[in-house]
Design an enzyme around this catalytic site. Sequence first.
Site, PDB file in Angstrom:
ATOM      1  N   LYS A 208       4.496   0.575   9.632  1.00 13.56           N
ATOM      2  CA  LYS A 208       4.629   1.805   8.848  1.00 13.56           C
ATOM      3  C   LYS A 208       4.056   3.001   9.601  1.00 13.56           C
ATOM      4  O   LYS A 208       4.547   4.111   9.484  1.00 13.56           O
ATOM      5  CB  LYS A 208       3.904   1.656   7.504  1.00 13.56           C
ATOM      6  CG  LYS A 208       4.781   1.103   6.412  1.00 13.56           C
ATOM      7  CD  LYS A 208       4.122   1.229   5.058  1.00 13.56           C
ATOM      8  CE  LYS A 208       3.140   0.104   4.835  1.00 13.56           C
ATOM      9  NZ  LYS A 208       2.598   0.066   3.466  1.00 13.56           N
TER      10      LYS A 208
ATOM     11  N   ARG B 165       5.223 -12.736   9.727  1.00 16.69           N
ATOM     12  CA  ARG B 165       5.929 -11.517   9.342  1.00 16.69           C
ATOM     13  C   ARG B 165       7.274 -11.444  10.052  1.00 16.69           C
ATOM     14  O   ARG B 165       7.474 -12.071  11.086  1.00 16.69           O
ATOM     15  CB  ARG B 165       5.076 -10.278   9.583  1.00 16.69           C
ATOM     16  CG  ARG B 165       4.578 -10.099  10.990  1.00 16.69           C
ATOM     17  CD  ARG B 165       3.438  -9.081  11.043  1.00 16.69           C
ATOM     18  NE  ARG B 165       3.864  -7.751  10.684  1.00 16.69           N
ATOM     19  CZ  ARG B 165       3.289  -7.022   9.723  1.00 16.69           C
ATOM     20  NH1 ARG B 165       2.288  -7.500   9.025  1.00 16.69           N
ATOM     21  NH2 ARG B 165       3.708  -5.813   9.468  1.00 16.69           N
TER      22      ARG B 165
ATOM     23  N   GLU C 235       0.878  -1.158   0.000  1.00 14.19           N
ATOM     24  CA  GLU C 235       0.000   0.000   0.000  1.00 14.19           C
ATOM     25  C   GLU C 235       0.927   1.223   0.000  1.00 14.19           C
ATOM     26  O   GLU C 235       1.800   1.326   0.874  1.00 14.19           O
ATOM     27  CB  GLU C 235      -0.879  -0.008   1.255  1.00 14.19           C
ATOM     28  CG  GLU C 235      -1.937   1.050   1.187  1.00 14.19           C
ATOM     29  CD  GLU C 235      -2.758   1.172   2.470  1.00 14.19           C
ATOM     30  OE1 GLU C 235      -2.719   0.248   3.305  1.00 14.19           O
ATOM     31  OE2 GLU C 235      -3.406   2.207   2.602  1.00 14.19           O
TER      32      GLU C 235
HETATM   33  P1  ATP Z   1       2.992  -2.465   8.184  1.00 16.76           P
HETATM   34  O1  ATP Z   1       2.143  -3.404   9.003  1.00 16.76           O
HETATM   35  O2  ATP Z   1       4.436  -2.502   8.502  1.00 16.76           O
HETATM   36  O3  ATP Z   1       2.474  -1.089   8.147  1.00 16.76           O
HETATM   37  P2  ATP Z   1       1.676  -3.405   5.918  1.00 16.76           P
HETATM   38  O4  ATP Z   1       1.412  -4.846   5.995  1.00 16.76           O
HETATM   39  O5  ATP Z   1       0.542  -2.521   6.203  1.00 16.76           O
HETATM   40  O6  ATP Z   1       2.949  -3.042   6.734  1.00 16.76           O
HETATM   41  P3  ATP Z   1       1.727  -3.343   3.099  1.00 16.76           P
HETATM   42  O7  ATP Z   1       2.145  -2.239   2.216  1.00 16.76           O
HETATM   43  O8  ATP Z   1       0.307  -3.712   3.126  1.00 16.76           O
HETATM   44  O9  ATP Z   1       2.251  -2.985   4.520  1.00 16.76           O
HETATM   45  O10 ATP Z   1       2.612  -4.619   2.836  1.00 16.76           O
HETATM   46  C1  ATP Z   1       2.943  -5.118   1.558  1.00 16.76           C
HETATM   47  C2  ATP Z   1       3.326  -6.559   1.687  1.00 16.76           C
HETATM   48  O11 ATP Z   1       4.423  -6.711   2.567  1.00 16.76           O
HETATM   49  C3  ATP Z   1       2.186  -7.381   2.256  1.00 16.76           C
HETATM   50  O12 ATP Z   1       2.055  -8.558   1.499  1.00 16.76           O
HETATM   51  C4  ATP Z   1       2.608  -7.678   3.655  1.00 16.76           C
HETATM   52  O13 ATP Z   1       2.105  -8.910   4.070  1.00 16.76           O
HETATM   53  C5  ATP Z   1       4.136  -7.680   3.543  1.00 16.76           C
HETATM   54  N1  ATP Z   1       4.748  -7.319   4.810  1.00 16.76           N
HETATM   55  C6  ATP Z   1       4.514  -6.215   5.542  1.00 16.76           C
HETATM   56  N2  ATP Z   1       5.213  -6.232   6.696  1.00 16.76           N
HETATM   57  C7  ATP Z   1       5.928  -7.383   6.684  1.00 16.76           C
HETATM   58  C8  ATP Z   1       6.851  -7.993   7.590  1.00 16.76           C
HETATM   59  N3  ATP Z   1       7.176  -7.424   8.748  1.00 16.76           N
HETATM   60  N4  ATP Z   1       7.373  -9.187   7.246  1.00 16.76           N
HETATM   61  C9  ATP Z   1       7.068  -9.764   6.092  1.00 16.76           C
HETATM   62  N5  ATP Z   1       6.216  -9.254   5.188  1.00 16.76           N
HETATM   63  C10 ATP Z   1       5.646  -8.076   5.478  1.00 16.76           C
HETATM   64 MG    MG Z   2      -1.206  -3.797   4.902  1.00 21.46          MG
END
Ligand code: ATP
Ligand code: MG
Length: 568
Positions: free
Chosen positions: A280, A270, A42
């Site tokens: 984020k 994760r 995102e």
């Molecule tokens: P955050 O929780 O850190 O804000 P998010 O999941 O909201 O991150 P996205 O932009 O939706 O961020 O993530 C893009 C991809 O990266 C998704 O498929 C998510 O599952 C993966 N992802 C995000 N954080 C992690 C992590 N700590 N380890 C592995 N994969 C991750």
């Molecule tokens: Mg997300």
Amino acid sequence: MSNTEVLHEADDNEKKSLNFLEQIIEADLPHVSKIITRFPPEPNGYLHIGHAKSICLNFGLAQQYGGQCNLRFDDTNPTKEDIEYVDSIKEDVRWLGFNWGTNEFYASDYFQQLYDWAVLLIKKGNAYVCHMTAEEVSESRGTPTVPGKESPYRNRSVEENLDLFARMKNGEFKEGECMLRAKIDMASPNMHMRDPIMYRIRYAHHHKTGDAWCIYPMYDFAHGQSDFIEGITHSICTLEFEVHRPLYEWFLNHIAEPGQIRPKQREFARLNLTYTVMSKRKLLQLVEEKHVSGWDDPRMPTISGLRRRGFTPESVRNFAEKVGVSKRENIIDVALLEHCIREDLNKTAPRVMAVLQPLKVVITNYPEGKTEILQGKINPEDEQSGYRDIPFGRELYIEQSDFMEDAPKKFFRLSPGNEVRLKYAYIIKCENVIKDSQGNITEIHCTYDPDTKSGSGTEASQRKVKGTLHWVPVHAALSATVRLYDRLFMVEDPMDVAEGHDFLEHINPHSLEEVPALLEPSVADAQAGFRCQFERTGYFCVDKDSSNGSLIFNKTVGLKDSWAKIQK
Ligand code: ATP
Ligand code: MG
């Protein structure tokens, strides 16, 4: 056998058995013509090391099985998203070494299709326009053990719903006045199935679609369908999406034709790192409240921060490989990440001598005015790397910590009457300590043995003394600034805070220290991004804040490898 070798052996063993995602894919291979994965960020922040793991996983699996990996921006929330983030994400994925070719997509490209599917669901009697407020909806949802309450608008007619939804789209309602909800089951044990919101009204400018829409699909109504539209065969997500899976399947069951390939969603744990926050939202807070200088502050766990700190793409990919994939929540020691960059830079980084806390040494029997050029190996780990010129003269700087006036027996560095070797140069002996009127040491007077010149082939040049010091010639020293970093948080789990407290309380007030340094002149023309090892000190990288003639170095990591030690 060294610790690093033990590690390699463990890695090789791991490679022989497939991880659970590879097992799933290999079982599916006979049934699909091509494996298609995606990385679906995102664009509401910069990518962090957790995303790097997901990128390596998705692009890695596509490479491994001759498939394709799409870069898809899940841009359904215009109020939080920005083109700056889109650009940074693309830069970071490219930097990591992955290429999505023409497969760059946006959930917003599918807004019309998603809208049409919403209309289809209304027509099938599976969605309704609800006038409850967001708070009322969440209150009426119940708890995992108590069923929710049905919305009073749940059973309005298809015609009425179609009309209201069209009017939502046409901007006839205010934000929050109504929403579209899926009509599923208010008593489902899965909270996500209790009539989730599909669309809400937002009068916000979207970075791609501009003002074309004032209703935006929820992530949950867009994500699974976007995968479906793109023909993703394997939707790899983090564990928190496991409970969303039945909802994604429910939507697809209502919109897909029989026989169409559905994405198979599978979840992995994760990445969590000690001493690091990874959300984020929290990283944005650190940036906005200026606890750090920006998303690419070298203390940030963002990819741009790691890059600026001096990490290489190889080291990050290697790290992702080493942590592997697992189905259970876990937390990785940040020392492993540091180990990976050290391991890489040890093989590739040119060596440089730099003194951070200078103490002047005068070699009293070295002719005044004389200088000479000595040779130092650029990188002893790389036979091809060659030699660098290091000027030598009568006056030098060494580290203050390499001298002790009243040294204990085991102190093998410089002390009165004691001998050390100056790296790439001569053996010197401390003869005299010079002090100012307050008793502070101002310089050390030494003598050198001209026969001990390194590499000269004389018997004396082979003579062993216990200590070898790095140094910098006074007449040719290069002034620079060095930024020394410590962990941004003082505790292993910064998010573990008591009621009424905040993760910011765990911020390390001493995470950045800026000090002057004196360097050998071989790096005078170094450009931003140049990485090297300051001998005996650590790995450093030239910062983008450097300007012509004033170099700023970021400390990437020290030489001491606590992770390799843990593996003993
Ligand atoms: P955050 O929780 O850190 O804000 P998010 O999941 O909201 O991150 P996205 O932009 O939706 O961020 O993530 C893009 C991809 O990266 C998704 O498929 C998510 O599952 C993966 N992802 C995000 N954080 C992690 C992590 N700590 N380890 C592995 N994969 C991750
Ligand atoms: Mg997300």
